[in-house]
Write a protein that holds these residues in place. Structure first.
Motif, PDB file in Angstrom:
ATOM      1  N   ASN A  36      44.664  22.345 -23.233  1.00  0.00           N
ATOM      2  CA  ASN A  36      44.475  20.698 -23.736  1.00  0.00           C
ATOM      3  C   ASN A  36      43.537  19.892 -22.834  1.00  0.00           C
ATOM      4  O   ASN A  36      43.202  19.120 -23.676  1.00  0.00           O
ATOM      5  CB  ASN A  36      45.542  20.727 -23.092  1.00  0.00           C
ATOM      6  CG  ASN A  36      46.962  21.045 -23.648  1.00  0.00           C
ATOM      7  OD1 ASN A  36      46.989  21.524 -25.205  1.00  0.00           O
ATOM      8  ND2 ASN A  36      48.177  21.492 -23.355  1.00  0.00           N
ATOM      9  N   TYR A  37      42.808  20.683 -22.380  1.00  0.00           N
ATOM     10  CA  TYR A  37      41.712  19.490 -21.756  1.00  0.00           C
ATOM     11  C   TYR A  37      39.982  19.375 -21.755  1.00  0.00           C
ATOM     12  O   TYR A  37      39.627  18.793 -21.328  1.00  0.00           O
ATOM     13  CB  TYR A  37      42.319  17.886 -20.565  1.00  0.00           C
ATOM     14  CG  TYR A  37      42.780  19.374 -19.743  1.00  0.00           C
ATOM     15  CD1 TYR A  37      41.328  19.878 -19.182  1.00  0.00           C
ATOM     16  CD2 TYR A  37      43.062  19.780 -19.211  1.00  0.00           C
ATOM     17  CE1 TYR A  37      41.524  21.216 -17.684  1.00  0.00           C
ATOM     18  CE2 TYR A  37      43.988  20.731 -17.344  1.00  0.00           C
ATOM     19  CZ  TYR A  37      43.037  21.265 -17.230  1.00  0.00           C
ATOM     20  OH  TYR A  37      42.852  22.128 -16.476  1.00  0.00           O
ATOM     21  N   PHE A  39      37.787  19.625 -23.291  1.00  0.00           N
ATOM     22  CA  PHE A  39      36.604  18.993 -24.515  1.00  0.00           C
ATOM     23  C   PHE A  39      35.938  18.942 -24.568  1.00  0.00           C
ATOM     24  O   PHE A  39      34.838  18.317 -25.691  1.00  0.00           O
ATOM     25  CB  PHE A  39      36.808  17.100 -23.817  1.00  0.00           C
ATOM     26  CG  PHE A  39      38.582  16.680 -24.071  1.00  0.00           C
ATOM     27  CD1 PHE A  39      39.368  16.374 -25.275  1.00  0.00           C
ATOM     28  CD2 PHE A  39      38.978  16.420 -23.199  1.00  0.00           C
ATOM     29  CE1 PHE A  39      40.137  15.817 -25.516  1.00  0.00           C
ATOM     30  CE2 PHE A  39      40.795  16.177 -23.051  1.00  0.00           C
ATOM     31  CZ  PHE A  39      41.283  16.073 -24.887  1.00  0.00           C
ATOM     32  N   SER A  93      34.258  15.524 -19.827  1.00  0.00           N
ATOM     33  CA  SER A  93      35.012  15.822 -19.402  1.00  0.00           C
ATOM     34  C   SER A  93      36.728  14.867 -18.703  1.00  0.00           C
ATOM     35  O   SER A  93      36.295  14.583 -18.719  1.00  0.00           O
ATOM     36  CB  SER A  93      34.132  16.689 -18.517  1.00  0.00           C
ATOM     37  OG  SER A  93      34.197  15.960 -16.751  1.00  0.00           O
ATOM     38  N   MET A  94      37.781  15.939 -18.523  1.00  0.00           N
ATOM     39  CA  MET A  94      38.298  15.179 -18.077  1.00  0.00           C
ATOM     40  C   MET A  94      38.175  14.580 -16.930  1.00  0.00           C
ATOM     41  O   MET A  94      37.788  15.393 -15.937  1.00  0.00           O
ATOM     42  CB  MET A  94      39.796  16.283 -18.657  1.00  0.00           C
ATOM     43  CG  MET A  94      41.120  15.428 -17.442  1.00  0.00           C
ATOM     44  SD  MET A  94      42.443  16.256 -17.167  1.00  0.00           S
ATOM     45  CE  MET A  94      42.468  16.694 -15.075  1.00  0.00           C
ATOM     46  N   PHE A  97      45.003  13.652 -15.157  1.00  0.00           N
ATOM     47  CA  PHE A  97      45.494  12.931 -16.202  1.00  0.00           C
ATOM     48  C   PHE A  97      46.074  11.363 -16.236  1.00  0.00           C
ATOM     49  O   PHE A  97      46.071  10.911 -15.195  1.00  0.00           O
ATOM     50  CB  PHE A  97      47.090  14.074 -15.463  1.00  0.00           C
ATOM     51  CG  PHE A  97      46.706  15.034 -15.066  1.00  0.00           C
ATOM     52  CD1 PHE A  97      46.468  16.632 -16.202  1.00  0.00           C
ATOM     53  CD2 PHE A  97      46.107  16.133 -14.512  1.00  0.00           C
ATOM     54  CE1 PHE A  97      46.451  17.397 -15.963  1.00  0.00           C
ATOM     55  CE2 PHE A  97      45.619  17.279 -13.651  1.00  0.00           C
ATOM     56  CZ  PHE A  97      45.999  18.328 -14.724  1.00  0.00           C
ATOM     57  N   TYR A 143      40.964   7.408 -22.701  1.00  0.00           N
ATOM     58  CA  TYR A 143      42.498   8.591 -22.581  1.00  0.00           C
ATOM     59  C   TYR A 143      42.142   8.980 -24.204  1.00  0.00           C
ATOM     60  O   TYR A 143      41.861   8.288 -25.218  1.00  0.00           O
ATOM     61  CB  TYR A 143      43.506   7.543 -23.378  1.00  0.00           C
ATOM     62  CG  TYR A 143      43.411   7.303 -21.731  1.00  0.00           C
ATOM     63  CD1 TYR A 143      43.800   8.093 -20.244  1.00  0.00           C
ATOM     64  CD2 TYR A 143      44.176   6.111 -21.700  1.00  0.00           C
ATOM     65  CE1 TYR A 143      44.861   7.582 -19.457  1.00  0.00           C
ATOM     66  CE2 TYR A 143      44.606   5.502 -20.101  1.00  0.00           C
ATOM     67  CZ  TYR A 143      44.780   5.747 -19.471  1.00  0.00           C
ATOM     68  OH  TYR A 143      44.967   5.461 -18.441  1.00  0.00           O
ATOM     69  N   MET A 145      43.272  13.373 -26.857  1.00  0.00           N
ATOM     70  CA  MET A 145      44.471  13.957 -26.423  1.00  0.00           C
ATOM     71  C   MET A 145      43.723  15.311 -27.666  1.00  0.00           C
ATOM     72  O   MET A 145      42.991  14.156 -28.670  1.00  0.00           O
ATOM     73  CB  MET A 145      45.519  13.122 -27.147  1.00  0.00           C
ATOM     74  CG  MET A 145      46.393  14.844 -26.863  1.00  0.00           C
ATOM     75  SD  MET A 145      48.260  13.440 -27.701  1.00  0.00           S
ATOM     76  CE  MET A 145      49.138  14.828 -27.815  1.00  0.00           C
ATOM     77  N   TYR A 153      44.934  13.024 -21.529  1.00  0.00           N
ATOM     78  CA  TYR A 153      44.033  12.705 -20.607  1.00  0.00           C
ATOM     79  C   TYR A 153      42.928  11.539 -20.637  1.00  0.00           C
ATOM     80  O   TYR A 153      42.132  11.573 -21.547  1.00  0.00           O
ATOM     81  CB  TYR A 153      43.348  14.136 -20.387  1.00  0.00           C
ATOM     82  CG  TYR A 153      44.668  15.060 -20.745  1.00  0.00           C
ATOM     83  CD1 TYR A 153      44.931  15.480 -19.626  1.00  0.00           C
ATOM     84  CD2 TYR A 153      44.673  16.162 -22.532  1.00  0.00           C
ATOM     85  CE1 TYR A 153      45.896  16.300 -19.366  1.00  0.00           C
ATOM     86  CE2 TYR A 153      45.682  16.960 -21.806  1.00  0.00           C
ATOM     87  CZ  TYR A 153      46.440  17.056 -20.757  1.00  0.00           C
ATOM     88  OH  TYR A 153      47.076  18.271 -20.576  1.00  0.00           O
ATOM     89  N   VAL A 155      39.742  10.852 -20.329  1.00  0.00           N
ATOM     90  CA  VAL A 155      37.714  11.620 -20.712  1.00  0.00           C
ATOM     91  C   VAL A 155      36.224  10.740 -19.514  1.00  0.00           C
ATOM     92  O   VAL A 155      37.307   9.424 -20.281  1.00  0.00           O
ATOM     93  CB  VAL A 155      37.874  12.069 -21.608  1.00  0.00           C
ATOM     94  CG1 VAL A 155      36.271  12.955 -21.805  1.00  0.00           C
ATOM     95  CG2 VAL A 155      38.887  13.055 -22.047  1.00  0.00           C
TER      96      VAL A 155
END
Length: 338
Positions: A36-37, A39, A93-94, A97, A143, A145, A153, A155
């Motif tokens: 989910n994160y 990216f 990258s994340m 949260f 942010y 998603m 998240y 980023v």
């Protein structure tokens, strides 16, 4: 005794099975959460197409071709913008949260004001599909998603002090290369430049199929000229660029029709032997409060820039400095030989 060992064996087997199932599910849950994160796209060379769109609606499709990246398969892409986009894919990258209490607001704004990004490989298979929302309160992240993800998240790019939202713009005009003409000087058969405020500086260059050029003034009278200067002048139309595009979100866009309908400061027309042509008209930009004359009095017009209307639909800004080799007078070419 045998029954005791039998029951003990059953308990041990059940415990082992339970432990395996629990760890399998936890591993699967962690893997799903991480996706989910995730990216980052490490292999940007595999990317064949990028689609960026918003709710206005604006949409651009960037396609990798044998000739390089193209906007909607038609126009060359701005090299600097594509380099930044690829760097972003490779390094983002994340960061953290998003706070649980902000999820609903972030996702609601993302749905109405955010941008959707779809990345495909060269075969058309989806690599990433995510949404870009607003920036974090400290402007050090953005942010995002994943499509089908569970939450947004924050980023970022590690080591970069800024946000990423501005790198994903959906307007095709802003993605197009800023070259105005892009014509090979060997293919140009005529150039005309007209100055409304100093017509005596206007000129026209005509080249025949054998490469022989002639220079004319505004009345069509042939005048002597320096061949080398004309040849060098024709060469600038391959790489001449504007400063920046003006789009619908810019305040001056609403004045486009009135600006293009006004008498241009300069009118430039270039035609090629193979039938291509492009016209640019340059128009005054009102001076700002920082623009003062020698007597410290406010100037009427910006001394550095012009609005320009290109007949391929682009409305742009050009700089006198950047166009100085093109905005020359007839006298620039005149022969100094006796």
């Amino acid at each position: 005794m045998k029954k005791v060992w039998l029951w003990l064996s059953i308990v041990i087997v059940l415990a082992i099975v339970a432990w395996w199932l629990m760890n399998r599910d936890q591993g699967k849950s962690f893997s799903d959460q991480k996706s989910n994160y995730a990216f980052t796209i490490e292999d940007t060379a595999s990317i064949g197409k990028v689609i960026i769109k918003d709710k206005t609606p604006l949409e651009v499709t960037l396609i990798r071709t044998n000739k390089g990246w193209m906007v909607d398969g038609e126009y060359p892409v701005r090299g600097d913008a594509m380099e930044v986009l690829m760097e972003t894919f490779a390094r983002m990258s994340m960061r953290n949260f998003a706070p649980q209490s902000t999820h609903e607001l972030i996702m609601r704004r993302m749905a109405t004001q955010g941008r959707e990004v779809i990345v495909l490989d060269r075969e058309g298979n989806e690599i990433k599909h995510f949404f870009v929302g607003e920036n974090t309160p400290d402007d050090l992240g953005t942010y995002m998603m994943m499509e089908g993800g569970d939450q947004p998240y924050a980023v970022h790019i590690q080591g970069f002090n800024g946000f990423l939202s501005t790198r994903f713009f959906p307007d095709p005009i802003l993605w197009r290369d800023r070259t105005i003409w892009g014509y090979d000087n060997q293919k140009i058969d005529s150039v005309s430049v007209t100055y409304s405020q100093s017509p005596e500086s206007s000129f026209r260059i005509k080249v025949d199929e054998d490469g022989n050029a002639r220079l004319f003034d505004i009345r069509g009278t042939s005048i002597p000229f320096d061949t080398t200067k004309v040849r060098m002048y024709l060469g600038i139309f391959r790489t001449l660029k504007f400063e920046g595009a003006i789009v619908e979100s810019d305040k001056v866009w609403n004045k486009k029709d009135s600006i293009s309908g006004s008498v241009p400061v300069v009118d430039m027309y270039v035609h090629t032997f193979d039938g291509r042509s492009k016209r640019l008209t340059g128009h005054h930009v009102p001076a700002g409060p920082e623009h003062l004359g020698p007597d410290d009095q406010p100037l009427k017009w910006d001394p550095d820039r012009l609005y320009a209307v290109i007949d391929d639909g682009r409305f742009v800004l050009i700089q006198y400095f950047g166009m100085q080799n093109a905005l020359v007078a007839k006298q620039h070419f005149m022969s100094t030989k006796g």
